[in-house]
Design a protein around this motif. Structure first.
Motif, PDB file in Angstrom:
ATOM      1  N   MET A 312       0.168  -1.313  -0.169  1.00 30.30           N
ATOM      2  CA  MET A 312      -0.085  -0.341   0.132  1.00 30.30           C
ATOM      3  C   MET A 312       1.211   0.967  -0.066  1.00 30.30           C
ATOM      4  N   ALA A 313       1.769   1.013   0.987  1.00 35.19           N
ATOM      5  CA  ALA A 313       2.707   2.139   0.869  1.00 35.19           C
ATOM      6  C   ALA A 313       3.269   2.445  -0.429  1.00 35.19           C
ATOM      7  N   PHE A 314       3.809   1.390  -1.198  1.00 34.47           N
ATOM      8  CA  PHE A 314       4.692   1.792  -2.838  1.00 34.47           C
ATOM      9  C   PHE A 314       3.433   2.099  -3.367  1.00 34.47           C
ATOM     10  N   THR A 315       2.446   1.587  -2.991  1.00 36.93           N
ATOM     11  CA  THR A 315       1.426   2.265  -4.591  1.00 36.93           C
ATOM     12  C   THR A 315       1.062   4.457  -4.308  1.00 36.93           C
ATOM     13  N   ILE A 316       0.810   4.236  -3.058  1.00 34.71           N
ATOM     14  CA  ILE A 316       0.512   4.990  -2.737  1.00 34.71           C
ATOM     15  C   ILE A 316       1.685   6.380  -3.161  1.00 34.71           C
ATOM     16  N   LYS A 317       3.564   6.079  -3.137  1.00 34.07           N
ATOM     17  CA  LYS A 317       3.844   7.321  -3.899  1.00 34.07           C
ATOM     18  C   LYS A 317       3.567   6.573  -5.371  1.00 34.07           C
ATOM     19  N   GLY A 318       3.357   5.455  -5.304  1.00 31.60           N
ATOM     20  CA  GLY A 318       3.854   5.181  -7.240  1.00 31.60           C
ATOM     21  C   GLY A 318       2.476   7.170  -7.740  1.00 31.60           C
ATOM     22  N   LEU A 319       1.239   6.311  -7.035  1.00 30.35           N
ATOM     23  CA  LEU A 319      -0.070   6.876  -7.639  1.00 30.35           C
ATOM     24  C   LEU A 319      -0.082   8.842  -7.493  1.00 30.35           C
ATOM     25  N   SER A 320       1.247   9.358  -6.684  1.00 32.42           N
ATOM     26  CA  SER A 320       1.080  10.487  -5.966  1.00 32.42           C
ATOM     27  C   SER A 320       1.856  11.239  -7.115  1.00 32.42           C
ATOM     28  N   LYS A 325      -8.667  12.848  -9.894  1.00 36.25           N
ATOM     29  CA  LYS A 325      -9.832  12.629  -8.933  1.00 36.25           C
ATOM     30  C   LYS A 325      -9.319  11.270  -8.342  1.00 36.25           C
ATOM     31  N   ASN A 326      -9.403  10.066  -9.251  1.00 35.98           N
ATOM     32  CA  ASN A 326      -9.472   8.855  -8.867  1.00 35.98           C
ATOM     33  C   ASN A 326      -8.302   8.619  -8.292  1.00 35.98           C
ATOM     34  N   TYR A 327      -6.964   8.505  -8.849  1.00 40.82           N
ATOM     35  CA  TYR A 327      -5.827   8.428  -8.046  1.00 40.82           C
ATOM     36  C   TYR A 327      -6.018   8.872  -6.564  1.00 40.82           C
ATOM     37  N   LYS A 328      -6.503  10.391  -6.686  1.00 39.39           N
ATOM     38  CA  LYS A 328      -6.682  10.809  -5.435  1.00 39.39           C
ATOM     39  C   LYS A 328      -7.160  10.100  -4.358  1.00 39.39           C
ATOM     40  N   ALA A 329      -8.204   9.084  -5.099  1.00 37.42           N
ATOM     41  CA  ALA A 329      -9.407   8.398  -4.130  1.00 37.42           C
ATOM     42  C   ALA A 329      -9.003   7.524  -3.612  1.00 37.42           C
ATOM     43  N   ILE A 330      -7.793   6.877  -4.347  1.00 40.25           N
ATOM     44  CA  ILE A 330      -7.145   5.568  -4.397  1.00 40.25           C
ATOM     45  C   ILE A 330      -6.369   5.695  -2.956  1.00 40.25           C
ATOM     46  N   ILE A 331      -5.390   6.477  -3.094  1.00 40.92           N
ATOM     47  CA  ILE A 331      -4.764   6.863  -2.287  1.00 40.92           C
ATOM     48  C   ILE A 331      -5.062   7.597  -1.058  1.00 40.92           C
ATOM     49  N   TYR A 372      -0.457  12.490   3.329  1.00 37.07           N
ATOM     50  CA  TYR A 372      -0.855  14.038   3.341  1.00 37.07           C
ATOM     51  C   TYR A 372      -0.297  14.817   2.432  1.00 37.07           C
ATOM     52  N   GLU A 373      -0.010  15.362   1.773  1.00 39.37           N
ATOM     53  CA  GLU A 373       0.665  16.356   0.703  1.00 39.37           C
ATOM     54  C   GLU A 373      -0.182  16.418  -0.186  1.00 39.37           C
ATOM     55  N   THR A 374      -0.720  15.062  -1.113  1.00 35.57           N
ATOM     56  CA  THR A 374      -1.789  15.089  -2.471  1.00 35.57           C
ATOM     57  C   THR A 374      -3.404  15.329  -1.384  1.00 35.57           C
ATOM     58  N   THR A 375      -3.511  14.657   0.025  1.00 36.72           N
ATOM     59  CA  THR A 375      -4.999  14.781   0.364  1.00 36.72           C
ATOM     60  C   THR A 375      -4.915  15.888   1.292  1.00 36.72           C
ATOM     61  N   ARG A 376      -4.003  17.177   2.080  1.00 35.53           N
ATOM     62  CA  ARG A 376      -4.404  18.128   2.848  1.00 35.53           C
ATOM     63  C   ARG A 376      -4.973  17.357   4.386  1.00 35.53           C
ATOM     64  N   ASP A 377      -5.221  15.971   4.661  1.00 40.60           N
ATOM     65  CA  ASP A 377      -5.975  15.535   5.421  1.00 40.60           C
ATOM     66  C   ASP A 377      -4.769  15.284   6.703  1.00 40.60           C
ATOM     67  N   ASN A 378      -5.051  15.958   8.142  1.00 48.06           N
ATOM     68  CA  ASN A 378      -3.747  16.633   8.254  1.00 48.06           C
ATOM     69  C   ASN A 378      -3.469  14.302   9.448  1.00 48.06           C
ATOM     70  N   ARG A 379      -4.406  13.944   9.613  1.00 46.96           N
ATOM     71  CA  ARG A 379      -4.488  12.819  10.163  1.00 46.96           C
ATOM     72  C   ARG A 379      -2.768  11.991   9.728  1.00 46.96           C
ATOM     73  N   TYR A 380      -3.104  11.992   8.255  1.00 50.00           N
ATOM     74  CA  TYR A 380      -2.079  11.652   7.312  1.00 50.00           C
ATOM     75  C   TYR A 380      -1.035  12.216   8.245  1.00 50.00           C
ATOM     76  N   ARG A 381      -0.788  13.629   7.909  1.00 48.51           N
ATOM     77  CA  ARG A 381       0.494  14.304   8.312  1.00 48.51           C
ATOM     78  C   ARG A 381       1.271  14.103   9.833  1.00 48.51           C
ATOM     79  N   ASP A 382       0.615  14.010  10.592  1.00 49.98           N
ATOM     80  CA  ASP A 382       0.448  12.957  12.058  1.00 49.98           C
ATOM     81  C   ASP A 382       0.726  11.900  12.475  1.00 49.98           C
ATOM     82  N   ILE A 383       0.173  10.615  11.864  1.00 52.91           N
ATOM     83  CA  ILE A 383       0.762   9.326  12.068  1.00 52.91           C
ATOM     84  C   ILE A 383       1.788   9.534  11.208  1.00 52.91           C
TER      85      ILE A 383
END
Length: 513
Positions: A312-320, A325-331, A372-383
């Protein structure tokens, strides 16, 4: 073939001429063995001497002088891995152990013949001695001798001093050596490609990422050719349904391993590599970018099928790198899964996504920061912050990195008491890549300082105080064991070093805090 290397010493030549050489030639003629004996009647440079030693099955060192203290050619032969048959001068008696060759008496030609025949008649023994000698002599390289002296001086003066390691220049020799027509060979026998090991999607994806970053810095035409080769291999591994197989034999056949192992991480790593191509679209030929986008679009349809943390981590890196919108939704879905794992498993003294840490750990918090950089969801940044800082607290000890060992994974509630060893270059490289991203995002100088500490693991800042990178071949040794280095220089380790070294380009031309 018996080679007699070197020209007659000038002093001997002045007083005796070629008497000795002529005597040898007479013996050769008498026994009619001229087809099997060659004189190399010239002074050999070190480079040429090593070339001869590299093809030598047995090296003979014979002296009539029991008081001869040392021999340079003996040292060169030993460091080239040659099994040695030698007379017992002090240097030889100190260094040459039973598993490295044979010591014979002075002027004992019968012992010499028997020792040589015994080694040559046993091919397994020949190979074993070769490997043992190389393994033992690694610690005598100039870099390792220098490090050993520093620690000896510290011991003598009872004071620690800061050691500064010189970052080696980028060297692609081993990358080219390991890159066959089909792709990057999986394993190496010391520094030679082991073609019988075949190829892996994992390694070619990593190689693609490394060479993309090399091209970004150096814009070399040769690099473009390698990028195309590795990308083509990834395309070859893609199946009709858009998933990837990982293992390919030397003849291009997919192996049974693909049915026996979980391929989630390999699929995720391929997505990461393809995304990196897209991220450099403005620098690369259109044919390369077009193929990468096509493969990535097909692979992304399966992005939510895999639940491995690293996949999942590798996929997030690649799709970023992909827009839409589709790729952002997958991330978001993948990051939510990782966040849920973190919230379920973490506690005040265990800030992690699972109840254990295994390999490639740094990629997971790095992926959360990317989310976080892709979605700006603060939860991801904090984690991302919490998990990465927790990981660093587990692997950075006394200004050194000791990555989680494959000899004993780190489990929640368990102190790291396992014997050191089993440290892999890939974990060090992933840590540097993550540190680089966290530093560039936060501008926190501690991350920047840690980057250099971690990279120095390759150069000798590790528990056995030996360099892991091989500056002669351009390869990287396969890992640190408890007391020695694994001297094979396979795909994963060599590419991991290169990935780390290229990241250092951003951090070696400016003063370290």
């Amino acid at each position: 073939m018996f080679l007699i290397l070197g020209m007659t010493h000038p002093n001997l030549l002045r007083y005796e001429g070629e008497t000795y050489r002529n005597k040898l030639e007479t013996i050769i003629d008498r026994y009619n063995i001229s087809d099997h004996v060659r004189f190399v009647n010239e002074f050999l440079s070190t480079e040429n001497l090593l070339s001869y030693l590299s093809i030598t099955d047995v090296y003979l060192f014979t002296s009539k002088d029991p008081l001869q203290a040392v021999s340079g050619t003996f040292s060169y032969a030993l460091s080239s891995g040659c099994p040695i048959v030698s007379t017992p001068i002090p240097h030889v008696k100190e260094v040459l152990k039973e598993d490295m060759g044979t010591i014979i008496d002075f002027e004992a030609s019968d012992q010499l013949a028997a020792a040589v025949n015994q080694i040559l008649d046993d091919e397994l023994k020949l190979g074993k001695i070769h490997r043992v000698n190389l393994q033992k002599m690694v610690k005598t390289s100039w870099q390792n001798v220098a490090i050993a002296h520093v620690y000896l001086f510290e011991l003598l003066i009872d004071k620690k001093r800061e050691m500064i390691y010189s970052v080696p220049p980028v060297n692609l020799d081993h990358i080219f050596r390991m890159s066959e027509e089909r792709g990057f060979v999986q394993f190496a026998d010391i520094s030679m490609p082991d073609l019988a090991s075949g190829y892996a999607l994992d390694d070619n994806a990593r190689a693609l990422i490394a060479m993309l970053h090399h091209y970004k810095i150096y814009e070399s035409y040769e690099t473009i050719a390698l990028i195309q080769k590795y990308l083509d291999f990834i395309g070859y591994c893609m199946q009709a349904d858009g998933t990837f197989l990982n293992y390919v034999d030397r003849n291009g056949n997919f192996t049974i391993q693909n049915k026996q192992e979980n391929l989630e991480d390999a699929n995720g790593r391929a997505v990461w590599a393809l995304g990196e191509v897209v991220g450099m679209a403005n620098l690369l030929p259109e044919r390369i970018v077009k193929l990468a986008i096509e493969l990535l679009e097909r692979a992304s349809k399966h992005a939510l099928v895999y639940y491995s943390t690293r996949s999942m981590a590798f996929t997030i890196k690649g799709l970023s790198f992909m827009k839409g919108k589709n790729y952002k939704a997958i991330i978001e879905v993948l990051a939510d899964r990782l966040a849920a794992m973190f919230e379920h498993e973490s506690s005040s003294d265990w800030q992690w996504y699972e109840s254990y840490m295994t390999y490639g750990n740094s990629v997971i918090p790095e992926a959360m920061l990317i989310a976080y950089e892709t979605t700006r969801d603060n939860r991801y940044r904090d984690i991302a912050y919490q998990s990465f800082d927790f990981l660093l607290s587990r692997i950075i000890v006394d200004e050194e990195i000791h990555v989680i060992s494959n000899k004993g994974w780190a489990h929640r509630g368990q102190l790291r008491t396992e014997g050191r060893g089993g440290e892999q270059p890939i974990d060090v490289a992933y840590t540097i890549i993550a540190l680089d991203r966290f530093y560039k995002f936060t501008k926190d100088e501690q991350y920047k300082k840690t980057i250099r500490i971690v990279f120095d693991w390759f150069l000798g800042r590790n528990h056995i105080r030996q360099i892991v990178y091989n500056p002669v071949t351009g390869g990287c040794f396969d890992g640190l064991e408890e007391h020695a280095i694994n001297i094979n220089q396979g795909a994963e380790s060599t590419i991991s070093y290169l990935m780390a070294r290229l990241k250092m380009e951003d951090h070696t031309h400016e003063p370290m805090s």
